[in-house]
Design an enzyme around this catalytic site. Sequence first.
Site, PDB file in Angstrom:
ATOM      1  N   GLU A 174      56.879 -37.288  81.609  1.00 52.60           N
ATOM      2  CA  GLU A 174      56.132 -37.605  82.834  1.00 52.60           C
ATOM      3  C   GLU A 174      54.720 -38.114  82.530  1.00 52.60           C
ATOM      4  O   GLU A 174      54.225 -39.017  83.197  1.00 52.60           O
ATOM      5  CB  GLU A 174      56.061 -36.320  83.676  1.00 52.60           C
ATOM      6  CG  GLU A 174      55.705 -36.539  85.114  1.00 52.60           C
ATOM      7  CD  GLU A 174      55.865 -35.242  85.926  1.00 52.60           C
ATOM      8  OE1 GLU A 174      56.968 -34.660  85.914  1.00 52.60           O
ATOM      9  OE2 GLU A 174      54.892 -34.828  86.561  1.00 52.60           O
ATOM     10  N   ASP A 175      54.094 -37.547  81.519  1.00 44.63           N
ATOM     11  CA  ASP A 175      52.678 -37.869  81.265  1.00 44.63           C
ATOM     12  C   ASP A 175      52.467 -38.961  80.228  1.00 44.63           C
ATOM     13  O   ASP A 175      51.316 -39.267  79.889  1.00 44.63           O
ATOM     14  CB  ASP A 175      51.907 -36.606  80.848  1.00 44.63           C
ATOM     15  CG  ASP A 175      51.748 -35.628  82.001  1.00 44.63           C
ATOM     16  OD1 ASP A 175      52.091 -36.002  83.144  1.00 44.63           O
ATOM     17  OD2 ASP A 175      51.297 -34.495  81.764  1.00 44.63           O
TER      18      ASP A 175
HETATM   19  N1  LIG Z   1      47.121 -26.371  89.715  1.00 40.81           N
HETATM   20  C1  LIG Z   1      46.732 -27.254  88.776  1.00 40.81           C
HETATM   21  N2  LIG Z   1      47.521 -28.354  88.568  1.00 40.81           N
HETATM   22  C2  LIG Z   1      47.122 -29.213  87.599  1.00 40.81           C
HETATM   23  C3  LIG Z   1      45.950 -29.003  86.833  1.00 40.81           C
HETATM   24  N3  LIG Z   1      45.834 -30.021  85.963  1.00 40.81           N
HETATM   25  C4  LIG Z   1      46.881 -30.811  86.154  1.00 40.81           C
HETATM   26  N4  LIG Z   1      47.671 -30.345  87.128  1.00 40.81           N
HETATM   27  C5  LIG Z   1      48.873 -31.004  87.640  1.00 40.81           C
HETATM   28  O1  LIG Z   1      48.511 -31.494  88.931  1.00 40.81           O
HETATM   29  C6  LIG Z   1      49.586 -31.276  89.849  1.00 40.81           C
HETATM   30  C7  LIG Z   1      49.013 -30.918  91.199  1.00 40.81           C
HETATM   31  O2  LIG Z   1      48.219 -31.992  91.638  1.00 40.81           O
HETATM   32  P1  LIG Z   1      48.674 -32.828  92.880  1.00 40.81           P
HETATM   33  O3  LIG Z   1      47.569 -33.790  93.193  1.00 40.81           O
HETATM   34  O4  LIG Z   1      49.120 -31.896  93.975  1.00 40.81           O
HETATM   35  O5  LIG Z   1      49.971 -33.588  92.422  1.00 40.81           O
HETATM   36  P2  LIG Z   1      50.213 -34.782  91.398  1.00 40.81           P
HETATM   37  O6  LIG Z   1      49.225 -34.660  90.276  1.00 40.81           O
HETATM   38  O7  LIG Z   1      51.637 -34.542  90.974  1.00 40.81           O
HETATM   39  O8  LIG Z   1      50.057 -36.060  92.179  1.00 40.81           O
HETATM   40  C8  LIG Z   1      50.413 -30.149  89.289  1.00 40.81           C
HETATM   41  O9  LIG Z   1      51.727 -30.575  89.522  1.00 40.81           O
HETATM   42  P3  LIG Z   1      52.931 -29.631  89.867  1.00 40.81           P
HETATM   43  O10 LIG Z   1      53.921 -30.463  90.597  1.00 40.81           O
HETATM   44  O11 LIG Z   1      52.544 -28.316  90.440  1.00 40.81           O
HETATM   45  O12 LIG Z   1      53.474 -29.280  88.487  1.00 40.81           O
HETATM   46  P4  LIG Z   1      54.455 -30.114  87.614  1.00 40.81           P
HETATM   47  O13 LIG Z   1      55.790 -29.811  88.196  1.00 40.81           O
HETATM   48  O14 LIG Z   1      54.072 -31.567  87.722  1.00 40.81           O
HETATM   49  O15 LIG Z   1      54.204 -29.579  86.253  1.00 40.81           O
HETATM   50  C9  LIG Z   1      50.076 -30.106  87.792  1.00 40.81           C
HETATM   51  O16 LIG Z   1      51.110 -30.677  87.029  1.00 40.81           O
HETATM   52  C10 LIG Z   1      45.145 -27.862  87.087  1.00 40.81           C
HETATM   53  O17 LIG Z   1      44.111 -27.624  86.460  1.00 40.81           O
HETATM   54  N5  LIG Z   1      45.577 -27.008  88.061  1.00 40.81           N
END
Ligand SMILES: Nc1nc2c(ncn2[C@@H]2O[C@H](COP(=O)(O)OP(=O)(O)O)[C@@H](OP(=O)(O)OP(=O)(O)O)[C@H]2O)c(=O)[nH]1
Length: 188
Positions: free
Chosen positions: A65-66
């Site tokens: 993904e990244d």
């Molecule tokens: N809470 C949090 N999230 C962070 C941080 N740094 C990066 N992230 C990532 O950002 C996502 C949440 O940000 P959003 O703005 O809601 O979503 P997006 O990045 O996917 O567009 C999380 O995705 P997710 O869908 O919850 O997780 P995943 O399934 O992509 O791993 C996580 O992967 C952080 O410091 N705190």
Amino acid sequence: MDQLTSSARLMRAAVFAARVHAGHRRKGAAAEPYVNHVLEVAQILAEHGAPEDAILAALLHDTVEDSDTDPDPITHDRLVAEFGAEVAGLVAEATDDKSLPKESRKALQVRHAPGRTPAAKMLKLADKISNLRAITASPPAGWDHARRVEYVGWAGRVAAGLKGANLALDALFDATYRDAIAGLARDA
Ligand SMILES: Nc1nc2c(ncn2[C@@H]2O[C@H](COP(=O)(O)OP(=O)(O)O)[C@@H](OP(=O)(O)OP(=O)(O)O)[C@H]2O)c(=O)[nH]1
């Protein structure tokens, strides 16, 4: 891969992830190296009796993904070749389709959660535990209270569909969710 010891496999995945995420930072105010998150997800799984393939997949779960805009993106086939089809399949289950709008991706995580394999459920639940801890300890810069409330509520809806695969992880999620709600209430 078969002749490697399990600790050699784990270290190979950890180094692979560290290289892919070398230039990535968490969104939190502390801007921690991104690899800290994948190590934490793997640690949560290792401490709660998850299968080894899930722990490996946790280390690798954001590599596809990244790296999608990298000159040499990590592909599913590359993970199959390096870590086997089981691990690559778990990473695929944890990978969002970034070509979709964010709202669709979020809705799909909720909809797909109940149908995930047990190991993928554990991985996604540990991922949400780590992200909720991060929301409480070091919220993403620029996220106001309403956005944090929205994120925590959404994580709870995803987690509801992930429960039942590992009771100890379910309990850790519930405790972490309660802490996140308490943190939001303090900041309100
Ligand atoms: N809470 C949090 N999230 C962070 C941080 N740094 C990066 N992230 C990532 O950002 C996502 C949440 O940000 P959003 O703005 O809601 O979503 P997006 O990045 O996917 O567009 C999380 O995705 P997710 O869908 O919850 O997780 P995943 O399934 O992509 O791993 C996580 O992967 C952080 O410091 N705190």
